[in-house]
Design a protein around this motif. Structure first.
Motif, mmCIF file in Angstrom:
data_model
loop_
_atom_site.group_PDB
_atom_site.id
_atom_site.type_symbol
_atom_site.label_atom_id
_atom_site.label_comp_id
_atom_site.label_asym_id
_atom_site.label_seq_id
_atom_site.Cartn_x
_atom_site.Cartn_y
_atom_site.Cartn_z
ATOM 1 N N GLU A 551 18.859 -5.466 -3.262
ATOM 2 C CA GLU A 551 20.083 -5.441 -4.051
ATOM 3 C C GLU A 551 20.038 -4.206 -4.928
ATOM 4 O OE1 GLU A 551 20.878 -8.042 -7.558
ATOM 5 O OE2 GLU A 551 22.253 -8.977 -6.156
ATOM 6 N N VAL A 552 20.872 -3.221 -4.608
ATOM 7 C CA VAL A 552 20.780 -1.912 -5.235
ATOM 8 C C VAL A 552 21.695 -1.835 -6.443
ATOM 9 C CG1 VAL A 552 21.036 0.560 -4.871
ATOM 10 C CG2 VAL A 552 20.212 -0.891 -3.014
ATOM 11 N N VAL A 553 21.159 -1.400 -7.561
ATOM 12 C CA VAL A 553 21.943 -1.159 -8.774
ATOM 13 C C VAL A 553 21.712 0.285 -9.182
ATOM 14 C CG1 VAL A 553 22.382 -1.841 -11.147
ATOM 15 C CG2 VAL A 553 21.665 -3.546 -9.479
ATOM 16 N N PHE A 582 15.921 -1.401 3.714
ATOM 17 C CA PHE A 582 15.045 -2.555 3.619
ATOM 18 C C PHE A 582 13.680 -2.147 3.104
ATOM 19 C CE2 PHE A 582 18.009 -3.737 7.050
ATOM 20 C CZ PHE A 582 18.523 -4.896 6.507
ATOM 21 N N CYS A 583 12.978 -3.124 2.535
ATOM 22 C CA CYS A 583 11.583 -2.901 2.165
ATOM 23 C C CYS A 583 10.785 -2.690 3.449
ATOM 24 C CB CYS A 583 11.045 -4.109 1.390
ATOM 25 S SG CYS A 583 9.321 -3.952 0.900
ATOM 26 N N PRO A 584 9.975 -1.655 3.516
ATOM 27 C CA PRO A 584 9.267 -1.334 4.765
ATOM 28 C C PRO A 584 8.198 -2.348 5.146
ATOM 29 C CG PRO A 584 8.532 0.097 2.995
ATOM 30 C CD PRO A 584 9.686 -0.682 2.454
ATOM 31 N N VAL A 585 7.855 -3.252 4.256
ATOM 32 C CA VAL A 585 6.861 -4.284 4.564
ATOM 33 C C VAL A 585 7.419 -5.638 4.156
ATOM 34 C CG1 VAL A 585 4.906 -2.718 4.280
ATOM 35 C CG2 VAL A 585 5.719 -4.032 2.316
ATOM 36 N N GLY A 586 6.801 -6.690 4.670
ATOM 37 C CA GLY A 586 7.214 -8.031 4.319
ATOM 38 C C GLY A 586 6.814 -8.403 2.903
ATOM 39 N N PRO A 587 7.339 -9.519 2.402
ATOM 40 C CA PRO A 587 7.065 -9.888 1.004
ATOM 41 C C PRO A 587 5.586 -10.166 0.735
ATOM 42 C CG PRO A 587 8.180 -11.679 2.173
ATOM 43 C CD PRO A 587 8.223 -10.493 3.072
ATOM 44 N N ARG A 588 4.879 -10.743 1.705
ATOM 45 C CA ARG A 588 3.461 -11.034 1.477
ATOM 46 C C ARG A 588 2.635 -9.755 1.418
ATOM 47 N NH1 ARG A 588 5.467 -15.582 3.742
ATOM 48 N NH2 ARG A 588 4.543 -17.580 3.081
ATOM 49 N N TYR A 629 9.545 3.067 -6.070
ATOM 50 C CA TYR A 629 10.016 4.114 -6.979
ATOM 51 C C TYR A 629 11.532 4.042 -7.142
ATOM 52 C CZ TYR A 629 10.398 8.811 -8.980
ATOM 53 O OH TYR A 629 10.654 9.878 -9.799
ATOM 54 N N VAL A 630 12.230 3.828 -6.033
ATOM 55 C CA VAL A 630 13.689 3.698 -6.090
ATOM 56 C C VAL A 630 14.081 2.443 -6.869
ATOM 57 C CG1 VAL A 630 15.766 3.353 -4.706
ATOM 58 C CG2 VAL A 630 14.034 4.977 -3.945
ATOM 59 N N LYS A 631 13.381 1.325 -6.602
ATOM 60 C CA LYS A 631 13.711 0.087 -7.294
ATOM 61 C C LYS A 631 13.479 0.203 -8.802
ATOM 62 C CE LYS A 631 14.723 -3.314 -5.757
ATOM 63 N NZ LYS A 631 16.079 -3.876 -5.528
ATOM 64 N N CYS A 632 12.372 0.838 -9.203
ATOM 65 C CA CYS A 632 12.108 1.018 -10.635
ATOM 66 C C CYS A 632 13.179 1.874 -11.291
ATOM 67 C CB CYS A 632 10.737 1.670 -10.839
ATOM 68 S SG CYS A 632 9.329 0.603 -10.479
ATOM 69 N N SER A 633 13.641 2.894 -10.580
ATOM 70 C CA SER A 633 14.605 3.832 -11.155
ATOM 71 C C SER A 633 15.994 3.236 -11.279
ATOM 72 C CB SER A 633 14.667 5.099 -10.291
ATOM 73 O OG SER A 633 13.398 5.700 -10.204
ATOM 74 N N GLU A 634 16.243 2.123 -10.593
ATOM 75 C CA GLU A 634 17.556 1.491 -10.698
ATOM 76 C C GLU A 634 17.758 0.814 -12.042
ATOM 77 O OE1 GLU A 634 17.439 -1.184 -7.515
ATOM 78 O OE2 GLU A 634 17.704 0.315 -5.931
ATOM 79 N N LYS A 635 16.676 0.421 -12.695
ATOM 80 C CA LYS A 635 16.767 -0.296 -13.962
ATOM 81 C C LYS A 635 16.756 0.687 -15.124
ATOM 82 C CE LYS A 635 16.442 -3.998 -11.468
ATOM 83 N NZ LYS A 635 17.622 -4.845 -11.236
ATOM 84 N N ILE A 636 17.482 0.328 -16.170
ATOM 85 C CA ILE A 636 17.563 1.202 -17.331
ATOM 86 C C ILE A 636 16.191 1.393 -17.965
ATOM 87 C CG2 ILE A 636 18.515 1.410 -19.661
ATOM 88 C CD1 ILE A 636 21.036 0.066 -18.675
ATOM 89 N N ASN A 637 15.421 0.319 -18.015
ATOM 90 C CA ASN A 637 14.086 0.421 -18.621
ATOM 91 C C ASN A 637 12.995 0.702 -17.593
ATOM 92 O OD1 ASN A 637 14.071 -2.013 -17.304
ATOM 93 N ND2 ASN A 637 13.459 -3.235 -19.090
ATOM 94 N N THR A 638 13.397 1.006 -16.349
ATOM 95 C CA THR A 638 12.476 1.339 -15.247
ATOM 96 C C THR A 638 11.372 0.305 -15.087
ATOM 97 O OG1 THR A 638 10.998 2.711 -16.600
ATOM 98 C CG2 THR A 638 12.892 3.811 -15.581
ATOM 99 N N VAL A 651 3.218 3.516 -9.885
ATOM 100 C CA VAL A 651 3.770 3.919 -8.584
ATOM 101 C C VAL A 651 3.696 5.431 -8.413
ATOM 102 C CG1 VAL A 651 5.857 3.954 -7.179
ATOM 103 C CG2 VAL A 651 5.256 1.896 -8.454
ATOM 104 N N MET A 652 4.085 6.172 -9.435
ATOM 105 C CA MET A 652 4.060 7.632 -9.347
ATOM 106 C C MET A 652 2.635 8.159 -9.215
ATOM 107 S SD MET A 652 7.000 8.643 -12.144
ATOM 108 C CE MET A 652 6.796 10.396 -11.853
ATOM 109 N N ASP A 653 1.700 7.566 -9.954
ATOM 110 C CA ASP A 653 0.309 8.013 -9.866
ATOM 111 C C ASP A 653 -0.249 7.804 -8.464
ATOM 112 O OD1 ASP A 653 0.347 8.769 -12.489
ATOM 113 O OD2 ASP A 653 -0.614 6.959 -13.257
ATOM 114 N N TRP A 654 0.014 6.639 -7.888
ATOM 115 C CA TRP A 654 -0.480 6.370 -6.533
ATOM 116 C C TRP A 654 0.218 7.258 -5.505
ATOM 117 C CZ3 TRP A 654 -4.266 3.518 -4.223
ATOM 118 C CH2 TRP A 654 -5.017 2.686 -5.043
ATOM 119 N N MET A 655 1.501 7.511 -5.715
ATOM 120 C CA MET A 655 2.232 8.369 -4.795
ATOM 121 C C MET A 655 1.655 9.791 -4.793
ATOM 122 S SD MET A 655 6.361 8.964 -4.621
ATOM 123 C CE MET A 655 6.646 7.217 -4.864
#
Length: 723
Positions: A551-553, A582-588, A629-638, A651-655
């Motif tokens: 769900e993209v905001v 879609f998320c490239p991996v499953g939820p588990r 990274y995209v999901k975090c950036s969608e939120k105002i408070n990341t 996420v950025m450090d691991w990337m």
């Protein structure tokens, strides 16, 4: 009274440990903070550790072919680090420096023996010829001539003190079996030479010293299994002739027919010393151990057996002992109280008298030893009780003894009883027993269980292990083989919980978990229990197609932005068409990868392991990191919603770390080209958006200063002109 408390591993040593690769430890020095130490190996590397976190904060190395010859020390006044490599080359750098080739360098005219750093003074440089300079004086003219005080003598040990405002250096030399003591006061430029009294068939092995009231107290650990004390007054009239320093016996390292063959000695306080060595009894094999002795009453206060062996080196900083044990650098916390006769002979009541963890190494004991280790501790606790003990206290001790006996019986049963029966017995014991040494008991039980898992593949008490990790404050160092067995069994749920709860997991184990999580199939995970709390709040599962959609905001920017535009409108859209991301991996698998992102690590030690990921695994992991990274950036408070969700910084450090490890692979792989391009566009859109925000930052601050009219009506229209 003295006692050895909890022990933990600071770092690994040797080729697989990341430090000490040059053939051992050269020295361990205090760092810039009270919880920091500087480790210098016998090679090219120096590492700064934060002891309480058991993690390195920085690592520096000289070039191949160069060798650090003087331990790295910290200049406490400037917060800089100082080292000498190849005997004459001085290097000075700060925390932010990475490449030692680009830091300050000075080539000196004489070989340096050691640099001593003082808490409130300029560091002192001691040369192999006996000359001493403050660092400031030396840096004014690095090529200045250094006098040679000693001839045909070799410096064996040195130390520096600050008596008032007076820097004092003491060093000991050896020549033809004779030992000489030099004391130099820099401000008055006075030097005194003494000859150490020599005894037949006895040679000094280790030295330590402290200064108090203008008197240096020198302690010598000698080969005749004794510690001697030498007093050296600082107030001397002129240099005069060479004097002979007499030694007085301070401590005889023998007790109940056993003799301690010491190798290192440190001062704990005015009444206690610590000695590292081998304890040998007649007719028995010697055992290496760490001991604390009371010098006032000539008694052994406590000891800790070290079955994996040591290098013979011992350091003491901030109420902690540091020494090598096998292939790791071990830290042991100690406590020391005011010396009294009752404490010296073991008659002082102590709530920690039966502290099992202080005397037993759970990682190295066999099953039989684990059972036996419970017996003498309780005997000692009972003996230490006074005859005037109240009945309630006796009942309490009896209860503790009963609980301990039950644990000992369970440890025996672990060897041949079914997992179900063992789990039931342990649950009953842990529910009703209030043991004072609970952490040590749990460590003992888990070690025994893991030992059986190794010998009996069919035995695996998974439920009990999960319960212990979830509900108890455990650590990797308390049960290091637990995660190794879980990796072998591919118990991803247990690995997930360990990653979330253990604060001291080595980078090698973190990488092993990541590799297993990336390689394991989604079908296998569908049949596995995994905690989904970290992902359930930001990804949705399509029950029909078993796909994961998002769900993209949009928060002021869009991943589909043109190169020359930036849309600041906020829109909310649920994608249901084919272009949904879609998320490239499953939820588990996402939950498992989040556990890896949540664990602590050091880039220096993790990066080499990440390079071993296959290209397919690296691309999949990068896709998931980009998705986060995209999901975090969608939120105002990341910030992602949920429990133990990765932060945008993680996420950025691991990337960045993953791209550093596989940069060439990512550039060459066709399937990674689109991923890198999309990631580049998204980051560029973010940069533009925040750049626009920065432009109006001043205006927004100005608006905050505008005060509302005091007599404003219920409804009003205000026009604010932005200039």
């Amino acid at each position: 009274m003295a006692a050895l408390c909890e022990a933990f591993t600071l770092c690994g040593l040797g080729p697989s440990g990341g430090v000490g690769q040059g053939g051992g430890i050269l020295a361990l020095e205090p760092g810039p903070g009270p919880d920091h130490v500087l480790l210098t190996d016998r090679g090219r590397t120096a590492t700064l550790f934060k002891v309480s976190d058991q993690k390195p904060l920085g690592c520096w190395s000289v070039k191949h072919g160069q060798i650090i010859t003087s331990p790295v020390v910290c200049n406490f006044e400037t917060h800089e680090y100082i080292a000498v490599h190849d005997d004459k080359v001085l290097r000075i750098w700060k925390d932010e420096d990475v490449n030692l080739d680009k830091v300050f360098k000075a080539t000196l005219s004489a070989d340096v023996y050691r640099i001593h750093s003082l808490p409130n003074g300029d560091p002192l440089v001691l040369f192999k010829g006996g000359g001493v300079r403050t660092l400031d004086v030396l840096l004014e003219a690095p090529q200045q001539e250094i006098e040679s005080i000693i001839s045909d003598e070799v410096i064996k040990w040195s130390e520096a003190f600050l008596e008032g405002q007076q820097p004092v250096v003491i060093f000991i030399t050896e020549k033809d079996g004779d030992f000489f003591v030099y004391v130099q006061k820099l401000k008055t430029n006075s030097l005194h030479k003494y000859k150490l009294e020599q005894q037949e068939s006895s040679n000094p092995l280790s030295f330590t010293a402290y200064i108090k009231k203008q008197i240096i107290t020198l302690l010598c650990l000698c080969s005749n299994d004794s510690v001697y004390k030498v007093l050296i007054p600082l107030q001397q009239n002129g240099e005069g002739e060479e004097q002979i320093l007499s030694k007085s016996l301070l401590l005889n390292l023998s007790i109940s027919g056993s003799v301690l063959k010491g190798t290192s000695l440190v001062v704990v306080d005015k009444d206690h010393v610590a000695v590292l060595g081998s304890l040998a009894a007649s007719g028995e094999e010697s055992k290496e151990c760490l001991t604390i002795w009371n010098t006032k009453f000539q008694t052994l206060q406590t000891s800790k057996e070290l079955p994996l062996g040591t290098s013979g080196q011992l350091w003491c900083y901030g109420e902690k002992f540091f020494f090598t044990h096998g292939k790791v650098l071990t830290v042991v916390i100690y406590k020391c109280e005011t010396s009294s006769l009752a404490a010296a002979v073991g008659k002082l009541k102590d709530s920690q008298a039966s502290d099992i963890s202080s005397f037993v190494n759970w990682n190295t004991l066999g099953d039989e030893e684990l059972v036996v280790s419970f017996q003498p501790q309780q005997s000692t606790a009972l003996k230490s009780e006074s005859k005037m003990t109240l009945r309630s206290r006796r009942n309490s001790v009896t209860k503790v003894q009963s609980d301990t006996s039950k644990v000992g019986q369970i440890l025996k049963n672990i060897k041949d009883t079914s997992a179900t029966v063992i789990e039931d017995e342990l649950r009953q014991l842990l529910l009703k027993a209030q043991m004072p040494d609970f952490q040590a008991t749990i460590g003992c039980v888990i070690t025994a269980l893991i030992n059986r898992c190794k010998t009996d593949p069919a035995f695996y008490p998974r439920n009990f292990l999960l319960q212990m990790v979830q509900k108890r404050e455990l650590s990797y160092s308390l049960c290091p083989d637990l995660m190794a067995v879980a990796l072998e069994k591919k118990d991803v749920h247990l690995l997930q919980i360990c990653l979330q709860r253990f604060p001291d997991i080595p980078e090698e184990i973190t990488y092993a978990c990541l590799k297993v999580f990336l390689s394991i199939s989604e079908d296998y995970l569908e049949r596995t229990d995994v905690n989904l709390e970290s992902v359930i709040c930001y990804i949705d599962i399509d029950p029909k197609h078993k796909e994961v959609k998002t769900e993209v905001v949009e928060n002021g920017f869009n991943t589909e932005l043109e190169e020359d535009s930036c849309d600041n409108t906020v829109s909310k859209e649920t994608h249901t068409t084919d272009d949904v991301e879609f998320c490239p991996v499953g939820p588990r698998k996402a939950a498992l990868l989040n556990a890896v992102l949540h664990s602590a690590y050091s880039e220096t030690f993790l990066l080499p392991h990440l390079k071993d990921l296959s290209a397919q695994q690296a691309v999949l992991f990068l896709r998931y990191l980009r998705y986060l990274y995209v999901k975090c950036s969608e939120k105002i408070n990341t910030t992602l919603p949920g429990v133990l969700c990765p932060t945008i910084n993680q996420v950025m450090d691991w990337m960045c770390l993953l791209l550093d490890a596989h940069f060439t692979v990512m550039v060459m792989l066709p399937e990674a080209k689109g991923l890198l391009s999309n990631l580049h566009k998204f980051v560029r859109a973010q940069v533009r958006f925040y750049s626009e925000l920065n432009k109006i930052e001043g205006t927004l601050r100005e608006l905050q200063r505008i005060k509302r009219q005091k007599d404003s009506q219920a409804y009003s229209i205000e026009v604010l002109e932005l200039i």
